[in-house]
Design an enzyme around this catalytic site. Structure first.
Site, short mmCIF file in Angstrom:
data_model
loop_
_atom_site.label_atom_id
_atom_site.label_comp_id
_atom_site.label_asym_id
_atom_site.label_seq_id
_atom_site.Cartn_x
_atom_site.Cartn_y
_atom_site.Cartn_z
N TYR A 92 87.18 -14.39 17.39
CA TYR A 92 86.55 -13.23 18.07
C TYR A 92 87.33 -12.92 19.33
O TYR A 92 87.71 -13.83 20.09
CB TYR A 92 85.10 -13.56 18.43
CG TYR A 92 84.43 -12.51 19.29
CD1 TYR A 92 83.69 -11.48 18.72
CD2 TYR A 92 84.53 -12.56 20.69
CE1 TYR A 92 83.08 -10.51 19.51
CE2 TYR A 92 83.93 -11.59 21.48
CZ TYR A 92 83.21 -10.57 20.89
OH TYR A 92 82.62 -9.61 21.67
N GLU B 39 86.18 -4.42 20.94
CA GLU B 39 85.72 -5.68 20.36
C GLU B 39 86.30 -5.83 18.96
O GLU B 39 86.11 -4.96 18.12
CB GLU B 39 84.19 -5.70 20.30
CG GLU B 39 83.62 -6.99 19.72
CD GLU B 39 82.10 -6.91 19.59
OE1 GLU B 39 81.42 -7.84 20.06
OE2 GLU B 39 81.60 -5.92 19.00
#
Length: 432
Positions: free
Chosen positions: A153, A241
């Site tokens: 991530y 993101e």
């Protein structure tokens, strides 16, 4: 620097998780549907990233089954992924009214891509995040399917506490980062970036190392991180993101899925990006509100909320719920309000048949309360308002605003504070 800050990052993400939970309705107080005011389809976000040198899957966009077949043939990929393009999440488990199950399909045969596209394009796809009847699919993305050997991530966001950009990463990707922050906060890494100096090579390398990239992949990941930061700045993003930010068995670092949030204040210099805004899936009333620079979100209660500012909107919805009521919607005026906007706002609110009362909660900083009061009285007279109206005003020119309301001769209930306003609004509905 990153590791000691992991706890801080975890706390920040837990705070975000709480706010997200409130928006998703995990809290009993309010049930809101989160949305970005600028809505980009997946293929649009991927194109922006590719245009800035970020590695994404090769893909084409098609708006017919024949185009999808041609795209699949042009890819010459070992395996192809076909994705219905809608803004709502949960596509993979969605159902089309054509009978097809799933908005995401893998195949090695271009002809099957054509067959699947025939059952997608022009049909409604229903997921947990769409309206009951689903959303019409107008385009599909035909992309090269890549195997992912490891998922991480990575995100860059503007953090007010740091007065600038912050990188947040975790070697545990492909899952909800909020869950990771709660269950394994030591796997969250945070790195502040000096916005004047920009990202340093050692910062990018350290983050790549924290994400678990090794050998040549570590430098490749660092290069992608720097490109993502340059993208973040160039397009005036508030958040980029990437989840998953992964690696393939062939040794390639790829941004498989991304969410980009934009600063609405930068629209004047990001015209090309804002022109991509897809409003086709909005409720008609939301598009109507946007014409007057108003932001409208529909809920499932019977008390309409008329506010200025998203934070005040959520507080108003919460306190209505805490007092036993249910918000029907909220309409955000923002700043720089004119009387005509107030009138249009009331017109939109009263058009909702669920609305049995209206609560106006305005904190006048930039907003002049007297302008609001004049707009309210005009709307009440011209629209012949038939539902109870509770008004709480505070701030700039509030005494003049109260005089206007008091001398209007209209059945307007004034409130001393937000708690008082909520109680009066809930009580007015209960009397019916």
């Amino acid at each position: 620097m990153a590791a000691p800050l992991a706890g801080q990052a975890g706390a920040a993400l837990r705070d975000l998780a709480l706010r997200s939970a409130r928006l998703r309705g995990s809290f009993p107080a309010v049930q809101l549907t989160p949305r970005r005011w600028l809505n980009l389809q997946e293929y649009q976000s991927k194109k922006i990233m590719a245009d800035h040198g970020v590695t994404v899957q090769r893909f084409f966009v098609a708006d017919s089954a024949n185009d999808a077949l041609e795209a699949a043939q042009r890819l010459k990929a070992k395996e192809i992924v076909l994705k219905a393009q809608i803004l709502a999440g949960g596509r993979g488990k969605g159902i089309f009214n054509s009978g097809l199950k799933g908005g995401v399909h893998l195949t090695k045969d271009p002809k099957i891509v054509e067959q699947l596209a025939k059952q997608m394009i022009g049909y409604n796809l229903s997921t947990k995040q769409t309206p009951k009847d689903g959303v019409t699919v107008k385009k599909v993305m035909v992309a090269e399917a890549l195997n992912i050997s490891r998922e991480t991530y990575f995100a860059i966001l503007m953090d007010r506490a740091c007065n600038g950009p912050v990188m947040v990463g975790s070697p545990q990707g492909g899952v909800d980062i909020e869950e990771v922050a709660v269950t394994s906060p030591e796997l969250i890494f945070k790195e502040e970036i000096d916005i004047f100096e920009g990202i340093k090579d050692h910062q990018a390398l350290q983050m790549a190392k924290n994400l678990g990239f090794k050998g040549p992949l570590q430098q490749q990941a660092a290069d992608q991180i720097k490109k993502l930061y340059n993208l973040f700045l160039k397009i005036d993003a508030t958040q980029v993101e990437v989840n998953p930010f992964g690696e393939t068995p062939e040794g390639q670092v790829v941004c498989f899925d991304a969410k980009i949030n934009f600063d609405d204040n930068a629209e004047f210099r990001q015209k090309e990006i804002f022109a991509m805004d897809d409003k086709s899936e909005n409720e008609p009333i939301e598009n109507e509100a946007a014409k007057y620079d108003l932001k409208y979100i529909g809920l499932d209660g019977n008390i309409a909320c008329f506010v200025n500012g998203a934070g005040l909107a959520m507080a108003t919805c919460d306190i209505i719920s805490l007092n036993g009521g249910k918000p029907a919607n909220f309409l955000d005026l923002g700043g720089g309000v004119k009387e005509a906007q107030v009138y249009q706002a009331f017109k939109l609110l009263t058009a909702d048949p669920k609305v049995e009362a209206i609560l106006v909660n305005i904190f006048g900083g930039i907003v002049n309360c007297a302008i609001i009061a004049n707009g309210i009285t005009k709307a009440c007279r011209e629209l012949e308002l038939k539902v109870p109206l509770v008004v709480r005003l505070e701030g700039t020119n509030v005494h003049e605003a109260q005089r206007i309301l008091n001398e209007s001769g209209l059945p307007i209930t004034s409130a001393n504070d937000l708690e008082d306003a909520a109680k009066k609004a809930v009580a007015s509905v209960a009397k019916k």
